[in-house]
Design a protein around this motif. Sequence first.
Motif, PDB file in Angstrom:
ATOM      1  N   ASP A 221       0.883  -1.159   0.000  1.00 17.91           N
ATOM      2  CA  ASP A 221       0.000   0.000   0.000  1.00 17.91           C
ATOM      3  C   ASP A 221       0.928   1.217   0.000  1.00 17.91           C
ATOM      4  OD1 ASP A 221      -1.275   2.331   1.463  1.00 17.91           O
ATOM      5  OD2 ASP A 221      -3.026   1.044   1.211  1.00 17.91           O
ATOM      6  N   VAL A 222       0.904   1.980  -1.077  1.00 15.70           N
ATOM      7  CA  VAL A 222       1.907   3.027  -1.256  1.00 15.70           C
ATOM      8  C   VAL A 222       1.830   4.076  -0.148  1.00 15.70           C
ATOM      9  CG1 VAL A 222       2.670   4.901  -2.766  1.00 15.70           C
ATOM     10  CG2 VAL A 222       2.104   2.677  -3.739  1.00 15.70           C
ATOM     11  N   ALA A 223       0.625   4.534   0.175  1.00 14.37           N
ATOM     12  CA  ALA A 223       0.495   5.550   1.223  1.00 14.37           C
ATOM     13  C   ALA A 223       1.025   5.028   2.552  1.00 14.37           C
ATOM     14  CB  ALA A 223      -0.960   5.988   1.351  1.00 14.37           C
ATOM     15  N   GLU A 224       0.707   3.767   2.847  1.00 12.30           N
ATOM     16  CA  GLU A 224       1.181   3.164   4.096  1.00 12.30           C
ATOM     17  C   GLU A 224       2.699   3.054   4.105  1.00 12.30           C
ATOM     18  OE1 GLU A 224       0.771  -1.283   5.711  1.00 12.30           O
ATOM     19  OE2 GLU A 224      -1.155  -0.213   5.652  1.00 12.30           O
ATOM     20  N   ALA A 225       3.279   2.658   2.967  1.00 10.84           N
ATOM     21  CA  ALA A 225       4.738   2.542   2.883  1.00 10.84           C
ATOM     22  C   ALA A 225       5.405   3.911   3.033  1.00 10.84           C
ATOM     23  CB  ALA A 225       5.123   1.906   1.554  1.00 10.84           C
ATOM     24  N   LEU A 226       4.797   4.947   2.464  1.00  8.58           N
ATOM     25  CA  LEU A 226       5.352   6.298   2.615  1.00  8.58           C
ATOM     26  C   LEU A 226       5.263   6.755   4.073  1.00  8.58           C
ATOM     27  CD1 LEU A 226       3.966   8.040  -0.600  1.00  8.58           C
ATOM     28  CD2 LEU A 226       6.331   7.374  -0.154  1.00  8.58           C
ATOM     29  N   ARG A 227       4.145   6.450   4.732  1.00 10.73           N
ATOM     30  CA  ARG A 227       4.007   6.824   6.141  1.00 10.73           C
ATOM     31  C   ARG A 227       5.029   6.080   7.005  1.00 10.73           C
ATOM     32  NH1 ARG A 227      -1.581   6.529   4.892  1.00 10.73           N
ATOM     33  NH2 ARG A 227      -1.711   4.459   5.882  1.00 10.73           N
ATOM     34  N   ALA A 228       5.329   4.832   6.641  1.00 12.82           N
ATOM     35  CA  ALA A 228       6.310   4.059   7.405  1.00 12.82           C
ATOM     36  C   ALA A 228       7.696   4.693   7.339  1.00 12.82           C
ATOM     37  CB  ALA A 228       6.357   2.625   6.890  1.00 12.82           C
ATOM     38  N   LEU A 229       7.956   5.413   6.259  1.00  7.84           N
ATOM     39  CA  LEU A 229       9.229   6.129   6.124  1.00  7.84           C
ATOM     40  C   LEU A 229       9.202   7.471   6.847  1.00  7.84           C
ATOM     41  CD1 LEU A 229       9.970   5.490   2.328  1.00  7.84           C
ATOM     42  CD2 LEU A 229      11.184   4.493   4.274  1.00  7.84           C
ATOM     43  N   GLY A 230       8.023   7.889   7.290  1.00  9.98           N
ATOM     44  CA  GLY A 230       7.881   9.172   7.963  1.00  9.98           C
ATOM     45  C   GLY A 230       7.077  10.186   7.179  1.00  9.98           C
ATOM     46  N   GLY A 231       6.527   9.754   6.027  1.00 12.04           N
ATOM     47  CA  GLY A 231       5.758  10.679   5.191  1.00 12.04           C
ATOM     48  C   GLY A 231       6.667  11.482   4.282  1.00 12.04           C
ATOM     49  N   VAL A 232       6.069  12.062   3.251  1.00 11.17           N
ATOM     50  CA  VAL A 232       6.855  12.835   2.284  1.00 11.17           C
ATOM     51  C   VAL A 232       6.284  14.235   2.127  1.00 11.17           C
ATOM     52  CG1 VAL A 232       7.688  10.842   0.991  1.00 11.17           C
ATOM     53  CG2 VAL A 232       5.522  11.884   0.333  1.00 11.17           C
ATOM     54  N   ALA A 233       7.181  15.177   1.856  1.00  4.39           N
ATOM     55  CA  ALA A 233       6.761  16.561   1.634  1.00  4.39           C
ATOM     56  C   ALA A 233       6.179  16.746   0.245  1.00  4.39           C
ATOM     57  CB  ALA A 233       7.941  17.505   1.830  1.00  4.39           C
ATOM     58  N   VAL A 234       6.691  15.950  -0.712  1.00  4.29           N
ATOM     59  CA  VAL A 234       6.291  16.101  -2.114  1.00  4.29           C
ATOM     60  C   VAL A 234       6.220  14.725  -2.767  1.00  4.29           C
ATOM     61  CG1 VAL A 234       7.038  16.963  -4.391  1.00  4.29           C
ATOM     62  CG2 VAL A 234       7.329  18.402  -2.366  1.00  4.29           C
ATOM     63  N   VAL A 235       5.205  14.549  -3.594  1.00  2.00           N
ATOM     64  CA  VAL A 235       5.193  13.442  -4.544  1.00  2.00           C
ATOM     65  C   VAL A 235       5.250  14.055  -5.935  1.00  2.00           C
ATOM     66  CG1 VAL A 235       3.880  11.550  -5.564  1.00  2.00           C
ATOM     67  CG2 VAL A 235       3.906  11.840  -3.078  1.00  2.00           C
ATOM     68  N   LEU A 236       6.292  13.715  -6.685  1.00  2.00           N
ATOM     69  CA  LEU A 236       6.382  14.120  -8.084  1.00  2.00           C
ATOM     70  C   LEU A 236       5.828  12.963  -8.907  1.00  2.00           C
ATOM     71  CD1 LEU A 236       7.441  16.207 -10.190  1.00  2.00           C
ATOM     72  CD2 LEU A 236       9.534  14.828 -10.285  1.00  2.00           C
ATOM     73  N   ALA A 237       4.637  13.151  -9.470  1.00  2.00           N
ATOM     74  CA  ALA A 237       3.928  12.078 -10.165  1.00  2.00           C
ATOM     75  C   ALA A 237       4.280  12.109 -11.645  1.00  2.00           C
ATOM     76  CB  ALA A 237       2.427  12.207  -9.955  1.00  2.00           C
ATOM     77  N   THR A 238       5.243  11.261 -12.035  1.00  2.00           N
ATOM     78  CA  THR A 238       5.664  11.225 -13.433  1.00  2.00           C
ATOM     79  C   THR A 238       4.911  10.174 -14.229  1.00  2.00           C
ATOM     80  OG1 THR A 238       7.446   9.578 -13.238  1.00  2.00           O
ATOM     81  CG2 THR A 238       7.968  11.852 -12.619  1.00  2.00           C
ATOM     82  N   ALA A 239       4.315   9.209 -13.556  1.00  2.00           N
ATOM     83  CA  ALA A 239       3.559   8.160 -14.238  1.00  2.00           C
ATOM     84  C   ALA A 239       2.176   8.694 -14.591  1.00  2.00           C
ATOM     85  CB  ALA A 239       3.437   6.925 -13.346  1.00  2.00           C
ATOM     86  N   GLY A 240       1.768   8.513 -15.835  1.00  2.00           N
ATOM     87  CA  GLY A 240       0.459   9.007 -16.271  1.00  2.00           C
ATOM     88  C   GLY A 240      -0.654   8.061 -15.890  1.00  2.00           C
ATOM     89  N   ASN A 241      -0.867   7.897 -14.601  1.00  2.00           N
ATOM     90  CA  ASN A 241      -1.855   6.957 -14.065  1.00  2.00           C
ATOM     91  C   ASN A 241      -2.549   7.609 -12.884  1.00  2.00           C
ATOM     92  OD1 ASN A 241      -2.981   4.838 -12.363  1.00  2.00           O
ATOM     93  ND2 ASN A 241      -1.901   3.358 -13.655  1.00  2.00           N
ATOM     94  N   SER A 242      -3.815   7.970 -13.060  1.00  2.52           N
ATOM     95  CA  SER A 242      -4.531   8.721 -12.026  1.00  2.52           C
ATOM     96  C   SER A 242      -4.702   7.927 -10.744  1.00  2.52           C
ATOM     97  CB  SER A 242      -5.897   9.155 -12.554  1.00  2.52           C
ATOM     98  OG  SER A 242      -5.758  10.088 -13.606  1.00  2.52           O
ATOM     99  N   ALA A 243      -4.996   6.639 -10.853  1.00  2.00           N
ATOM    100  CA  ALA A 243      -5.163   5.823  -9.648  1.00  2.00           C
ATOM    101  C   ALA A 243      -3.861   5.736  -8.865  1.00  2.00           C
ATOM    102  CB  ALA A 243      -5.648   4.427 -10.031  1.00  2.00           C
ATOM    103  N   ALA A 244      -2.740   5.586  -9.580  1.00  2.00           N
ATOM    104  CA  ALA A 244      -1.446   5.528  -8.904  1.00  2.00           C
ATOM    105  C   ALA A 244      -1.114   6.850  -8.227  1.00  2.00           C
ATOM    106  CB  ALA A 244      -0.355   5.155  -9.908  1.00  2.00           C
ATOM    107  N   MET A 245      -1.468   7.971  -8.873  1.00  2.00           N
ATOM    108  CA  MET A 245      -1.264   9.275  -8.239  1.00  2.00           C
ATOM    109  C   MET A 245      -2.068   9.380  -6.953  1.00  2.00           C
ATOM    110  SD  MET A 245      -1.300  11.988 -11.418  1.00  2.00           S
ATOM    111  CE  MET A 245      -0.346  11.716 -12.922  1.00  2.00           C
ATOM    112  N   ALA A 246      -3.346   9.013  -7.033  1.00  2.00           N
ATOM    113  CA  ALA A 246      -4.237   9.133  -5.876  1.00  2.00           C
ATOM    114  C   ALA A 246      -3.757   8.269  -4.718  1.00  2.00           C
ATOM    115  CB  ALA A 246      -5.659   8.764  -6.276  1.00  2.00           C
ATOM    116  N   ALA A 247      -3.142   7.130  -5.028  1.00  4.39           N
ATOM    117  CA  ALA A 247      -2.698   6.202  -3.985  1.00  4.39           C
ATOM    118  C   ALA A 247      -1.568   6.769  -3.138  1.00  4.39           C
ATOM    119  CB  ALA A 247      -2.254   4.886  -4.619  1.00  4.39           C
ATOM    120  N   THR A 248      -0.933   7.851  -3.587  1.00  2.00           N
ATOM    121  CA  THR A 248       0.168   8.440  -2.818  1.00  2.00           C
ATOM    122  C   THR A 248      -0.292   9.504  -1.829  1.00  2.00           C
ATOM    123  OG1 THR A 248       0.627  10.258  -4.378  1.00  2.00           O
ATOM    124  CG2 THR A 248       1.688   8.130  -4.826  1.00  2.00           C
ATOM    125  N   VAL A 249      -1.517  10.004  -1.995  1.00  2.00           N
ATOM    126  CA  VAL A 249      -1.942  11.185  -1.234  1.00  2.00           C
ATOM    127  C   VAL A 249      -1.895  10.938   0.270  1.00  2.00           C
ATOM    128  CG1 VAL A 249      -3.905  12.707  -0.758  1.00  2.00           C
ATOM    129  CG2 VAL A 249      -3.294  12.159  -3.113  1.00  2.00           C
TER     130      VAL A 249
END
Length: 337
Positions: A221-249
């Motif tokens: 779970d991308v959001a969960e994995a990012l939170r496990a790292l401490g969260g991120v200040a920025v996600v630079l979404a280079t992949a043209g996939n809306s669901a994948a972008m939303a999964a990072t929020v």
Amino acid sequence: MPTHRAVQIRSPGGPLKLVDADTISPGPSEVRLDVAACGICGTDRAFVHDGFPDITWPLTPGHEIAGTIAEVGAGVDDFVVGDRVAVGWFGGNCGHCIPCRKGIFIHCENLKVPSWQYPGGYAESVTVPASALSRIPPELSFAEAAPMGCAGVTTYNALRHTKAVAGDRVAVLGVGGLGHLGVQFSRAMGFETVAIARGAGKADDARRLGAHHYIDSTKNDVAEALRALGGVAVVLATAGNSAAMAATVGGLLPRGELVAIGVTTEPLPISPVQLINPGVSITGHPSGTARDVEEAMSFAVLSGVRAWIEERPLSEAGDAYAAVEQGRPRYRIVLTM
């Protein structure tokens, strides 16, 4: 009239054919380039398949151009024959519309894009507005400079306009033509860099590019994995996939930023409550002006950032484009003349 070799597509979705095209001398405020290299960008697919309004056929694609000035039109004082220059998505601005008068040239109401408003760079010669020109540093070859006109400046410019500062954690969604440059620029800017991609296949490349962490979105779970790292200040979404972008929020820190540069027409499946409670923002970032391209190239020279490229001759443009359309190359293909 003299001619040169150029790739043309006669109608939407048609084959790429190498033809003899008329060599156009520059008019006022224009220059003609002897093209040395032109990157193949994923956005070229939209042009080939008539995905933009008012495309003129036959079409010569290509908006990651690098070459040498061969002719200079009247009124061009800042460039001379022999100058090494690049032209990217930003292919010239009018200087007269309200956005131009406000100094936001990338939003020019009459913005010119190579292959759209004039023939592009899959060719030995191209005539362009002088306002589109970016000087190439001597440390970069033409093939290295070409992708900086679109992929390079887009990732560099997007990152430097976020609120992140050195030491902050930044995630790059997608490790492809855009993302592999985004990871490098993120690391070079001093960010703790997280690369996110599908599968384990790009984990080693991501680390070679400078990522401190790698998240396989097929296993986590991308959001969960990012939170496990401490969260991120920025996600630079280079992949043209809306669901994948939303999964990072859900992995963004309070007041974090999701910056979309990967192109897709699909809506983002995000609810307002995901934005309101943490105060996060979602922005779209366009490419960059000719000066932004120069600054991206200069930073690349200082930091060692380079596109990972495969060079192919212009005569193989059809096969090279097909490889990009089918998603076969991992990063960038550059046509050389």
